[in-house]
Design a protein around this motif. Structure first.
Motif, PDB file in Angstrom:
ATOM      1  N   GLY A   9      -9.389  24.138  19.362  1.00  0.00           N
ATOM      2  CA  GLY A   9      -9.747  23.067  20.275  1.00  0.00           C
ATOM      3  C   GLY A   9      -8.904  21.815  20.076  1.00  0.00           C
ATOM      4  N   PRO A  10      -9.407  20.680  20.527  1.00  0.00           N
ATOM      5  CA  PRO A  10      -8.614  19.462  20.680  1.00  0.00           C
ATOM      6  C   PRO A  10      -8.135  18.870  19.354  1.00  0.00           C
ATOM      7  N   ASN A  11      -6.970  18.284  19.433  1.00  0.00           N
ATOM      8  CA  ASN A  11      -6.329  17.547  18.336  1.00  0.00           C
ATOM      9  C   ASN A  11      -5.780  18.445  17.224  1.00  0.00           C
ATOM     10  N   LEU A  12      -6.102  19.722  17.278  1.00  0.00           N
ATOM     11  CA  LEU A  12      -5.565  20.617  16.253  1.00  0.00           C
ATOM     12  C   LEU A  12      -4.079  20.880  16.477  1.00  0.00           C
ATOM     13  N   SER A  13      -3.590  20.542  17.665  1.00  0.00           N
ATOM     14  CA  SER A  13      -2.147  20.566  17.926  1.00  0.00           C
ATOM     15  C   SER A  13      -1.402  19.569  17.038  1.00  0.00           C
ATOM     16  N   SER A  17       0.409  16.172  10.720  1.00  0.00           N
ATOM     17  CA  SER A  17       0.483  14.712  10.618  1.00  0.00           C
ATOM     18  C   SER A  17      -0.896  14.087  10.794  1.00  0.00           C
ATOM     19  N   ARG A  18      -1.920  14.897  10.969  1.00  0.00           N
ATOM     20  CA  ARG A  18      -3.252  14.373  11.237  1.00  0.00           C
ATOM     21  C   ARG A  18      -4.086  14.380   9.958  1.00  0.00           C
ATOM     22  N   ASP A  19      -4.435  13.224   9.456  1.00  0.00           N
ATOM     23  CA  ASP A  19      -5.338  13.067   8.313  1.00  0.00           C
ATOM     24  C   ASP A  19      -5.133  14.156   7.246  1.00  0.00           C
ATOM     25  N   GLN A  22      -7.867  15.397   4.835  1.00  0.00           N
ATOM     26  CA  GLN A  22      -8.885  16.327   5.314  1.00  0.00           C
ATOM     27  C   GLN A  22      -8.302  17.675   5.688  1.00  0.00           C
ATOM     28  N   TYR A  23      -7.118  17.630   6.305  1.00  0.00           N
ATOM     29  CA  TYR A  23      -6.640  18.852   6.958  1.00  0.00           C
ATOM     30  C   TYR A  23      -5.405  19.454   6.304  1.00  0.00           C
ATOM     31  N   GLY A  24      -4.878  18.789   5.259  1.00  0.00           N
ATOM     32  CA  GLY A  24      -3.676  19.320   4.625  1.00  0.00           C
ATOM     33  C   GLY A  24      -2.432  19.008   5.447  1.00  0.00           C
ATOM     34  N   VAL A  74     -12.663  31.097  15.861  1.00  0.00           N
ATOM     35  CA  VAL A  74     -12.639  29.848  16.616  1.00  0.00           C
ATOM     36  C   VAL A  74     -12.778  28.627  15.708  1.00  0.00           C
ATOM     37  N   ASN A  75     -11.833  27.698  15.873  1.00  0.00           N
ATOM     38  CA  ASN A  75     -11.974  26.351  15.337  1.00  0.00           C
ATOM     39  C   ASN A  75     -11.933  25.425  16.553  1.00  0.00           C
ATOM     40  N   ALA A  76     -13.102  25.016  17.008  1.00  0.00           N
ATOM     41  CA  ALA A  76     -13.188  24.227  18.251  1.00  0.00           C
ATOM     42  C   ALA A  76     -13.056  22.735  17.990  1.00  0.00           C
ATOM     43  N   GLY A  77     -12.646  22.343  16.775  1.00  0.00           N
ATOM     44  CA  GLY A  77     -12.464  20.929  16.479  1.00  0.00           C
ATOM     45  C   GLY A  77     -13.753  20.166  16.760  1.00  0.00           C
ATOM     46  N   ALA A  78     -13.611  18.965  17.311  1.00  0.00           N
ATOM     47  CA  ALA A  78     -14.781  18.100  17.541  1.00  0.00           C
ATOM     48  C   ALA A  78     -15.788  18.712  18.515  1.00  0.00           C
ATOM     49  N   TRP A  79     -15.330  19.591  19.397  1.00  0.00           N
ATOM     50  CA  TRP A  79     -16.287  20.237  20.320  1.00  0.00           C
ATOM     51  C   TRP A  79     -17.356  21.019  19.560  1.00  0.00           C
ATOM     52  N   HIS A 101     -13.425  26.047   9.928  1.00  0.00           N
ATOM     53  CA  HIS A 101     -13.039  24.636   9.870  1.00  0.00           C
ATOM     54  C   HIS A 101     -12.153  24.444   8.648  1.00  0.00           C
ATOM     55  N   LEU A 102     -11.079  23.702   8.841  1.00  0.00           N
ATOM     56  CA  LEU A 102     -10.187  23.409   7.719  1.00  0.00           C
ATOM     57  C   LEU A 102     -10.914  22.593   6.657  1.00  0.00           C
ATOM     58  N   SER A 103     -11.656  21.590   7.112  1.00  0.00           N
ATOM     59  CA  SER A 103     -12.371  20.698   6.191  1.00  0.00           C
ATOM     60  C   SER A 103     -13.801  21.194   5.998  1.00  0.00           C
ATOM     61  N   ASN A 104     -14.437  20.687   4.957  1.00  0.00           N
ATOM     62  CA  ASN A 104     -15.853  20.998   4.728  1.00  0.00           C
ATOM     63  C   ASN A 104     -16.670  20.004   5.556  1.00  0.00           C
ATOM     64  N   ILE A 105     -17.005  20.393   6.759  1.00  0.00           N
ATOM     65  CA  ILE A 105     -17.653  19.467   7.696  1.00  0.00           C
ATOM     66  C   ILE A 105     -18.996  18.960   7.172  1.00  0.00           C
ATOM     67  N   THR A 106     -19.634  19.703   6.285  1.00  0.00           N
ATOM     68  CA  THR A 106     -20.945  19.273   5.765  1.00  0.00           C
ATOM     69  C   THR A 106     -20.817  18.135   4.756  1.00  0.00           C
ATOM     70  N   ALA A 107     -19.594  17.862   4.296  1.00  0.00           N
ATOM     71  CA  ALA A 107     -19.381  16.807   3.305  1.00  0.00           C
ATOM     72  C   ALA A 107     -18.731  15.574   3.924  1.00  0.00           C
ATOM     73  N   ARG A 108     -18.707  15.535   5.260  1.00  0.00           N
ATOM     74  CA  ARG A 108     -18.027  14.426   5.944  1.00  0.00           C
ATOM     75  C   ARG A 108     -19.041  13.537   6.670  1.00  0.00           C
ATOM     76  N   GLU A 109     -18.598  12.837   7.709  1.00  0.00           N
ATOM     77  CA  GLU A 109     -19.501  11.936   8.437  1.00  0.00           C
ATOM     78  C   GLU A 109     -20.674  12.739   9.001  1.00  0.00           C
ATOM     79  N   PHE A 111     -22.079  12.964  11.819  1.00  0.00           N
ATOM     80  CA  PHE A 111     -21.943  13.635  13.118  1.00  0.00           C
ATOM     81  C   PHE A 111     -21.211  14.965  13.025  1.00  0.00           C
ATOM     82  N   ARG A 112     -20.513  15.191  11.901  1.00  0.00           N
ATOM     83  CA  ARG A 112     -19.792  16.463  11.732  1.00  0.00           C
ATOM     84  C   ARG A 112     -20.635  17.514  11.014  1.00  0.00           C
ATOM     85  N   HIS A 113     -21.788  17.135  10.505  1.00  0.00           N
ATOM     86  CA  HIS A 113     -22.535  18.063   9.648  1.00  0.00           C
ATOM     87  C   HIS A 113     -23.040  19.291  10.387  1.00  0.00           C
TER      88      HIS A 113
HETATM   89  C1  DQA Z   1     -12.303  20.423  12.197  1.00  0.00           C
HETATM   90  C2  DQA Z   1     -13.460  19.480  11.858  1.00  0.00           C
HETATM   91  C3  DQA Z   1     -13.896  18.686  13.069  1.00  0.00           C
HETATM   92  O1  DQA Z   1     -14.945  17.796  12.711  1.00  0.00           O
HETATM   93  C4  DQA Z   1     -12.739  17.868  13.612  1.00  0.00           C
HETATM   94  O2  DQA Z   1     -13.135  17.183  14.782  1.00  0.00           O
HETATM   95  C5  DQA Z   1     -11.523  18.694  13.841  1.00  0.00           C
HETATM   96  C6  DQA Z   1     -11.140  19.659  12.824  1.00  0.00           C
HETATM   97  C7  DQA Z   1     -11.790  21.152  10.945  1.00  0.00           C
HETATM   98  O3  DQA Z   1     -11.058  22.125  11.109  1.00  0.00           O
HETATM   99  O4  DQA Z   1     -12.070  20.742   9.824  1.00  0.00           O
HETATM  100  O5  DQA Z   1     -10.814  18.512  14.819  1.00  0.00           O
HETATM  101  O6  DQA Z   1     -12.760  21.420  13.116  1.00  0.00           O
END
Ligand code: DQA
Length: 149
Positions: A9-13, A17-19, A22-24, A74-79, A101-109, A111-113
């Motif tokens: 999904g979005p922004n994974l393109s 260079s993105r954070d 979190q994402y390596g 599927v990694n749907a990013g923020a969706w 998910h690349l990051s551990n979403i349960t350990a972040r903000e 809204f990502r949990h």
């Molecule tokens: C993500 C985690 C999402 O919260 C974030 O919006 C992403 C990447 C991950 O792979 O860790 O775009 O899905």
């Protein structure tokens, strides 16, 4: 031969260079190559789509019902956190589905949990960066082949 559909999904393109904390530093091409290498090592084929457009992802999931796709990763990013449309589309698919998910979403903000997708997938792999993708391929193939782990 199993056909694996990898969806992003979005922004994974912007990976690479993105954070990087979190994402390596791996790019999306690196991530897809890691997943494809794992698939091909098992004699499977991998097709990939990344999109910034939610409807395109929903339509691609619909197509996967009839185009010979055997496994979805599927990694749907923020969706992942709020798209009931993607959730409902995935629910229609009766093949193995693995969320990554690349990051551990349960350990972040907070809204990502929650991912609204996890309940309609067979399982989720969180927090292992690019290494999560070969794991997801393995998990999807085991489900497809009826192998219990
Ligand atoms: C993500 C985690 C999402 O919260 C974030 O919006 C992403 C990447 C991950 O792979 O860790 O775009 O899905």
């Amino acid at each position: 031969m199993a056909n694996i559909l990898l969806l992003h999904g979005p922004n994974l393109s912007q990976l690479g260079s993105r954070d990087p904390e979190q994402y390596g530093t791996a790019t999306l091409d690196d991530v897809v190559a890691a997943a494809r290498a794992a698939a091909e090592a098992e004699g499977a084929e991998l097709t990939h789509l990344q999109t910034e457009h939610e409807g395109e992802l929903v339509s691609r999931i619909h197509d996967a019902r009839t185009d010979g796709t055997d496994i979805v990763i599927v990694n749907a990013g923020a969706w992942s956190h709020y798209s009931y449309a993607i959730r409902d589309a995935l629910e229609l698919l009766t093949i193995p589905k693995v969320e990554v998910h690349l990051s551990n979403i349960t350990a972040r903000e907070p809204f990502r949990h929650t991912s609204v997708l996890t309940a309609v997938c067979d399982g989720a792999i969180l927090g292992f960066g690019i290494d999560g993708y070969p794991l997801a391929v393995r998990a999807g193939l085991n489900l497809h082949d009826g192998v219990s782990t």
